[in-house]
Design an enzyme around this catalytic site. Structure first.
Site, PDB file in Angstrom:
ATOM      1  N   ASP A 167       0.853  -1.193   0.000  1.00 33.80           N
ATOM      2  CA  ASP A 167       0.000   0.000   0.000  1.00 33.80           C
ATOM      3  C   ASP A 167       0.892   1.247   0.000  1.00 33.80           C
ATOM      4  O   ASP A 167       2.116   1.167   0.194  1.00 33.80           O
ATOM      5  CB  ASP A 167      -0.963  -0.037   1.197  1.00 33.80           C
ATOM      6  CG  ASP A 167      -2.197   0.827   0.968  1.00 33.80           C
ATOM      7  OD1 ASP A 167      -2.204   1.639   0.023  1.00 33.80           O
ATOM      8  OD2 ASP A 167      -3.168   0.700   1.742  1.00 33.80           O
TER       9      ASP A 167
ATOM     10  N   GLU B  14      -9.739   7.777   4.448  1.00 31.62           N
ATOM     11  CA  GLU B  14      -8.727   7.438   5.450  1.00 31.62           C
ATOM     12  C   GLU B  14      -8.495   8.607   6.398  1.00 31.62           C
ATOM     13  O   GLU B  14      -8.590   9.754   5.995  1.00 31.62           O
ATOM     14  CB  GLU B  14      -7.400   7.132   4.755  1.00 31.62           C
ATOM     15  CG  GLU B  14      -7.443   5.952   3.844  1.00 31.62           C
ATOM     16  CD  GLU B  14      -6.241   5.958   2.925  1.00 31.62           C
ATOM     17  OE1 GLU B  14      -5.254   5.329   3.270  1.00 31.62           O
ATOM     18  OE2 GLU B  14      -6.298   6.622   1.880  1.00 31.62           O
TER      19      GLU B  14
HETATM   20  C1  BGC Z   1      -5.194   3.001   0.495  1.00 33.55           C
HETATM   21  C2  BGC Z   1      -5.534   1.966  -0.527  1.00 33.55           C
HETATM   22  C3  BGC Z   1      -5.539   2.572  -1.887  1.00 33.55           C
HETATM   23  C4  BGC Z   1      -4.219   3.252  -2.155  1.00 33.55           C
HETATM   24  C5  BGC Z   1      -4.158   3.937  -3.491  1.00 33.55           C
HETATM   25  C6  BGC Z   1      -3.954   3.753   0.140  1.00 33.55           C
HETATM   26  O1  BGC Z   1      -3.713   4.768   1.026  1.00 33.55           O
HETATM   27  O2  BGC Z   1      -5.033   2.399   1.753  1.00 33.55           O
HETATM   28  O3  BGC Z   1      -6.775   1.391  -0.225  1.00 33.55           O
HETATM   29  O4  BGC Z   1      -5.803   1.596  -2.846  1.00 33.55           O
HETATM   30  O5  BGC Z   1      -3.976   4.218  -1.168  1.00 33.55           O
HETATM   31  O6  BGC Z   1      -4.931   5.058  -3.532  1.00 33.55           O
HETATM   32  C1  BGC Z   2      -3.743   9.626  -1.897  1.00 29.42           C
HETATM   33  C2  BGC Z   2      -4.525   8.399  -1.567  1.00 29.42           C
HETATM   34  C3  BGC Z   2      -3.746   7.601  -0.609  1.00 29.42           C
HETATM   35  C4  BGC Z   2      -3.347   8.410   0.609  1.00 29.42           C
HETATM   36  C5  BGC Z   2      -2.474   7.645   1.524  1.00 29.42           C
HETATM   37  C6  BGC Z   2      -3.390  10.374  -0.644  1.00 29.42           C
HETATM   38  O1  BGC Z   2      -2.624  11.466  -0.949  1.00 29.42           O
HETATM   39  O2  BGC Z   2      -4.480  10.433  -2.743  1.00 29.42           O
HETATM   40  O3  BGC Z   2      -4.829   7.664  -2.707  1.00 29.42           O
HETATM   41  O4  BGC Z   2      -4.522   6.523  -0.223  1.00 29.42           O
HETATM   42  O5  BGC Z   2      -2.679   9.585   0.247  1.00 29.42           O
HETATM   43  O6  BGC Z   2      -2.263   8.303   2.698  1.00 29.42           O
END
Ligand code: BGC
Ligand code: BGC
Length: 837
Positions: free
Chosen positions: A332, A531
């Protein structure tokens, strides 16, 4: 036993790849002896599966020939995935990268909201760069991954399905497969080949902000969906040349126990036993593997203190060997940086535990260079590199990528009419209908069509809100109805249904009306988050979202039957709404087809239901702010029109001030949050300072005057008039604050302020016991309040130890200044982003 199965497969592949690789694969297959050390799994106790994707001699021959010709540089390139934010086609040509992704905040040409044709153009550009063989390289075609987690959800105009939690309420695996198929086809229109879906998390604690990405808290329910979704996306496991059909590759994520962290902390630790790990969180991986899922994404989280991305016993021992997973493992977003001994830039450990591809969004170059140096020095064995490359090439071969030509030449490419096509929206609308859960109905539903309907609540006409996070933008913020062409808000669906039946409907967010309506629908609930930002300390609606409760109470007192429709990613304590409404419907995060709600709520011309409620709770519903305080409605609960309306006994309501606890807000409504304090200091440091508790206040012999200003509420802001010199306003917490996790994402320090007299110079910073980091900012005079956002990364890069901050917010000014601060929090919804300075 599985050891044997996996070994058979490995031998078969090895034979096809040629003798040179046998030793390498055999050594990669060797698992550590079972031990009882914390965080070390014993693969022998896990179920054994058989990966069903046929091993095709013609593919194996091609892979072997490629690997034999590839330079070490080309091999390492395959193992690295960069984000669109930070990579160009020229980089791909030069570094031979195996993959790119588009994170939630990225898009072609630096624009998250780029129109669909730009995505296809970008796909062509990256593809052509990857197969440029002018330097004599092998030119392996690149694959592009995207978070198409509820439809092709990064694309304007695509069909947006309910988020997984709503789908969990449907109990309909066949519909799940159709959703997967529609999603795959829409992805193909814009040229991508890979979705980071389905999330097969089994969320056990709904304080976790990502809980809605999981179908259910019940492992069997999740497991019953996973295979169907993988099949919908990828087609049958025996399928080959997927790109010739309407397919993409899937990714089950996040391995393992992303939904099982203690207290639901995102990216946290799960301290459960190995049997729970296996029986709860491991369950969905069986059907995923049985359907031949092509990729598995490793979780940010840890088990018994060991980060998954650093756990050999699980990634290799359990997933690859015991479960016979034959696709490739992707990590990830910079998750490798959280492994013990690693940084975002350097982490050979991830490869050695079994990760095949590094998601290294902005760190791909140092990761590439470090792996390359280690490959050359022998520090990382070529055998392991070859094994990872072979896995990636095998998936690419199954896709048919080597012969598919550039994305725009492939089937479905550029058929923009497929994005949000009527037959696709019909599938989503069916899912919305089936996902609705009826918690209360005192006879008001179904709504008679000929009546006068009032539709209230701030969520009624807001498609972004009903779609939630991971929709067009990462957090689902910064978009409005204009970004959803062809979609239908809940209000628009109700209006259509009621007027079609000869009645009338009025939209009035605050519930006021001129002509008394016959009934009211009040749409309320959560606002979008993903998130970090969805994490909560308690299962309650944020206080600023509870205003519709009063609207419901008022309407009810005026004798108007009230139907509450809740937009939410999770079960929350909402007793005041359950009491105030005559009927209560959980709509989850329905997505672009809000009309599915009216389909069930509004009856036919004879007043009979057009569709019954089919949804059942995918998780327990809490009685109070914490699940330990009791369950109000259990998993599986859901009324329908056949169920007689029993008497309703009023539910106890909590003192509104006693609930809550949102750790992301540090200062609001004129006051520091609990455990926080407000200070003014002379100079940027804390050597000469005054704590501000009452107003008006003065500091440093009148050099600073602090008064109240109105903002949203009376005295909702604090105004600071500085006569001259260096002065700072600071927020402190009783305990050092750790924002390292948020700093890794695109999270910002948000400051809502108004300036009457601009300082000569200003800096925003953060201070820890032994560190500080500041960014120079410009804060011009403003007519009203502006929500500025400074990326947390700026503070880290400027030297602040973001894992331990005692004064996480400092605004320092030089010279005379006059400004007010209304709110300080962390989030991503800035009105104006401040550069790092
Ligand atoms: C998330 C994933 C996601 C990835 C790409 C990560 O932060 O945990 O679920 O697929 O980013 O965006
Ligand atoms: C991205 C997400 C990713 C996340 C992780 C963001 O900047 O756009 O896709 O999951 O960072 O922390």
């Amino acid at each position: 036993m599985t050891g044997q199965l996996a070994h058979r497969r490995a031998c078969l592949i090895a034979a096809l790849l040629g003798a040179a690789s046998i030793a390498s694969i055999a050594s990669a297959e060797t698992t550590e002896a079972p031990t009882s050390a914390p965080g070390t799994a014993n693969p022998e106790i896990w179920p054994a599966y058989t990966y069903p994707v046929p091993i095709r001699p013609e593919h194996e021959a091609r892979i072997a020939a490629l690997i034999a010709r590839m330079t070490t540089e080309e091999k390492i390139g395959q193992l690295v995935q960069a984000d669109l934010c930070c990579v160009t086609p020229d980089d791909v040509r030069k570094y031979k990268l195996g993959s790119i992704l588009v994170g939630g905040n990225s898009g072609p040409n630096g624009n998250d909201l780029s129109p669909a044709p730009d995505w296809l153009k970008a796909a062509d550009a990256f593809y052509l760069a990857s197969v440029d063989r002018s330097d004599g390289g092998v030119g392996v075609p690149i694959i592009w991954g995207t978070d198409a987690v509820h439809g092709h959800s990064n694309i304007i105009g695509a069909t947006i399905f309910p988020h997984n939690i709503g789908l969990g309420a449907m109990r309909d695996p066949a519909l799940i497969e159709r959703i997967g198929a529609v999603t795959a086809k829409e992805i193909r229109v814009t040229g991508q080949e890979w979705t980071f879906a389905p999330t097969v998390a089994v969320p056990r604690d709904f304080r976790w902000g990502r809980a809605y990405e999981g179908y259910s808290s019940d492992p069997d329910l999740v497991a019953s969906y996973v295979g169907a979704m993988v099949r919908g996306l990828q087609g049958p496991p025996a399928g080959d040349n997927l790109l010739a059909g309407p397919y993409v590759i899937a990714s089950t994520k996040h391995f393992l126990a992303d939904g099982g962290t203690d207290k639901g902390v995102d990216q946290g630790d799960s301290s459960i036993s190995e049997t729970e790990l296996r029986d709860i969180h491991g369950k969905p991986y069986g059907p995923a593997i049985a359907e031949g899922v092509s990729t598995v994404m490793v979780s940010f989280s840890s088990w018994q203190g060991v980060k998954m991305t650093g756990n050999h016993s699980l990634v290799t021992g359990v997933l690859k060997d015991r479960m016979d997973f034959g696709g490739f493992v992707v990590s990830d977003w910079n998750a490798h940086g959280q492994v013990a001994g690693c940084t975002n830039e350097v982490c050979p450990q991830a490869l050695m535990v079994g990760v095949d591809m590094y998601m290294a969004p902005d760190t791909w170059k140092p990761i590439y260079e470090d792996l390359l140096a280690r490959a050359k020095s022998g520090d990382v064995p070529m055998a392991r590199i070859d094994e990872a490359v072979a896995r990636i090439l095998r998936v690419k071969a199954r896709l048919g990528l080597f012969d598919a030509g550039k994305p725009s030449d492939r089937p479905y490419s550029g058929q923009y009419e497929l994005l949000g096509a009527p037959e696709h929206r019909a599938v989503a609308r069916e899912a919305v209908r089936k996902s609705l859960v009826l918690l209360k109905n005192q006879g008001v539903l179904p709504l008679a069509p000929g009546q006068r309907l009032l539709v209230a609540g701030d969520g009624a006409d807001d498609i972004a809100r009903q779609s939630g996070g991971w929709t067009l933008s990462w957090q689902g913020t910064g978009v409005d109805n204009s970004h959803f062409p062809g979609a239908t808000s809940i209000w628009a669906g109700l209006q259509q249904a009621v007027t079609a039946g000869g009645g009338s409907a009025v939209l009035s967010p605050d519930g006021s009306y001129a002509d008394k309506p016959d009934a009211a629908v009040v749409v309320f609930g959560e606002t979008p988050y993903a998130e970090f930002q969805g994490d909560r300390a308690a299962l309650v609606l944020d206080p600023e979202l509870t205003a519709p409760y009063a609207t419901m109470k008022r309407l009810q007192a005026e004798g108007i039957p009230v139907v509450a429709v809740m937009i939410t990613g999770r079960p929350l304590y909402v007793n005041p709404a359950l009491n105030a409404a005559d009927a209560f419907v959980v709509a989850w995060l329905p997505g672009s087809e809000g009309a599915g709600i009216a389909d069930v709520l509004v009856g036919d011309s004879a007043g009979q239901p057009r569709h019954d409620f089919a949804g059942k709770l995918p998780a327990n519903w809490p009685r109070a702010a914490q699940m330990e305080d009791g369950i109000l409605f259990p998993f599986g609960f859901g009324l329908d029109y056949a169920a007689p309306a029993g008497a309703w006994a009023a539910l106890p309501e909590l003192d509104a001030n006693a609930v809550g606890g949102d750790s992301r807000t540090w200062f609001a409504a004129g006051n520091p949050a609990a455990r926080w304090s407000l200070w003014v200091a002379s100079g940027g440091g804390a050597e000469l300072e005054t704590r501000i508790t009452t107003l008006p206040a003065e500091a440093f012999g009148g050099r600073v005057r602090v008064t109240a200003e109105n903002y949203k509420v009376q005295e909702g802001a604090r105004r600071f008039a500085v006569a001259d010199g260096t002065v700072s306003v600071q927020l402190g917490n009783l305990d050092p604050v750790d924002i390292a996790r948020e700093t890794n994402g695109d999270v910002m320090l948000l400051v809502t302020m108004r300036v009457w007299d601009a300082p000569d110079a200003a800096r925003i910073g953060a201070i820890g016991p032994g560190s500080e980091g500041f960014a120079a900012v410009t804060l011009p005079v403003s007519d009203g309040y502006v929500r500025y956002g400074l990326p947390l990364k700026c503070l880290r890069d400027a030297g602040a130890d973001v894992a331990s901050l005692t004064r996480p917010f400092v605004l320092e000014t030089q010279g005379a200044a006059d400004y007010a601060i209304a709110e300080v929090r962390i989030g991503s919804d800035a009105e104006q982003v401040l550069p790092c300075g």
